[in-house]
Write a protein that holds these residues in place. Structure first.
Motif, PDB file in Angstrom:
ATOM      1  N   THR A  20      -1.321   1.207  -6.140  1.00 20.38           N
ATOM      2  CA  THR A  20      -1.960   2.292  -4.961  1.00 20.38           C
ATOM      3  C   THR A  20      -1.721   3.683  -5.710  1.00 20.38           C
ATOM      4  N   SER A  22      -9.354   0.629  -6.038  1.00 23.24           N
ATOM      5  CA  SER A  22      -9.518   0.763  -4.378  1.00 23.24           C
ATOM      6  C   SER A  22      -9.802  -0.669  -3.938  1.00 23.24           C
ATOM      7  N   ASN A  57       0.755  -1.218  -0.108  1.00 26.44           N
ATOM      8  CA  ASN A  57      -0.062   0.020  -0.064  1.00 26.44           C
ATOM      9  C   ASN A  57       0.830   1.318   0.055  1.00 26.44           C
TER      10      ASN A  57
END
Length: 309
Positions: A266, A284, A245
């Motif tokens: 990300t 997402s 992330n």
């Protein structure tokens, strides 16, 4: 006598039962309520909103034009840049986590020994952790700048290169530097986690291994590593999630460019938000699902919940 006993028993049965106060009957629920409320507020609700957004038609101004079904997911998976982004995300995660664990294990072993200046070196390791990750990334970006960067000036002065290079100008040169910076900022937490694990190993175990005639390598492999396993797994799982992330390092140095060549999923998600908010939300959702699957698979493979024999 029998009638008297029967009367006493009847009187005892007639007494009203005293109910415990409500707060006692709730048990631990009042203490768990703040944590549950926090999880619902910062995890469950944003995740549900993210899924809902990915199924809508929302323009860049935030106007909702109604449901879109799975159109945004089809658009996302039809994007020609996505395969390269996914491939680089896998390489990025494996490279950064692998190097971080290896270097941190060596540093933890070093800091576990007694040597002059050990306290100062331990303090120095905290510096990358104490500084902002984005600030560190921007600092490295300026250091690698083609015009004003100190790296080019140093290499030119040493005669190692004949002209200044744009180290972040193309993906081939930028990716190794991104991995290096990500490892640099990940070392403090991982090293201290492993160091804490090493300090919990009792000295009597090493003495017993020495008495049994085990060599240093055998002691390290058969004693240290198995006892270090819980701390190692914690550090590994946290690093997997954080690196997968990770946003500040890549965005601060290359902003995912050129043409998303250095973007992970990300960063790619953040880049999409300028064109299509719903598609960014779809990315997402995919990211969230990948993280959950990755952690579950890792815990299953590592037998996290099984006791050692």
């Amino acid at each position: 006598m029998s009638n008297r006993t029967t009367t006493v028993r009847a009187g005892r049965r007639a007494r009203p039962v005293r109910r415990r106060p409500l707060w006692q009957r709730l048990g631990p629920l009042p203490w768990l309520a703040p944590a549950v409320l926090l999880i619902l507020t910062v995890v469950v609700w944003p995740a549900a909103e993210m899924v809902r957004t990915s199924l809508r038609r929302i323009d860049t101004s935030g106007t909702d034009h109604g449901p879109a079904g799975l159109v945004k997911y089809h658009k996302l998976f039809d994007d020609p840049r996505l395969p390269a982004v996914l491939g680089w995300t896998v390489v990025w995660t494996v490279a950064v986590v692998g190097l971080t664990m290896l270097v941190s294990l060596a540093l933890a072993q070093l800091f576990h020994q007694n040597f002059p200046g050990r306290r100062i070196t331990r303090w120095a390791l905290i510096a990358p952790w104490a500084a902002s990750v984005l600030m560190t990334a921007i600092g490295f970006r300026w250091m690698l700048d083609q015009v004003a960067g100190v790296l080019n000036r140093l290499l030119l002065d040493l005669g190692l290169i004949d002209h200044a290079r744009a180290w972040l100008g193309d993906a081939g040169h930028a990716k190794p530097w991104l991995v290096l910076v990500a490892v640099f900022v990940s070392l403090p937490f991982t090293t201290y986690t492993l160091l804490a694990g090493l300090q919990t190993v009792p000295g009597e175990v090493y003495e017993a291994a020495h008495v049994d005639g085990a060599s240093r390598w055998q002691t390290y492999r058969k004693v240290t590593l198995p006892l270090l396993r819980p701390a190692f797994l914690v550090a590994l799982v946290v690093n997997l999630i954080n690196v997968f992330n990770s946003f500040p390092v890549i965005w601060g140095m290359t902003q995912g460019g050129p043409n998303a060549d250095t973007a992970t999923t990300t960063v790619f998600m953040y880049m999409l938000r300028g064109y299509d908010v719903a598609e960014s939300a779809a990315m997402s959702v995919v990211n969230f699902a990948v993280v959950i699957v990755m952690v579950l698979l890792f815990l299953k493979v590592s037998r996290w919940n099984e006791e050692e024999n």
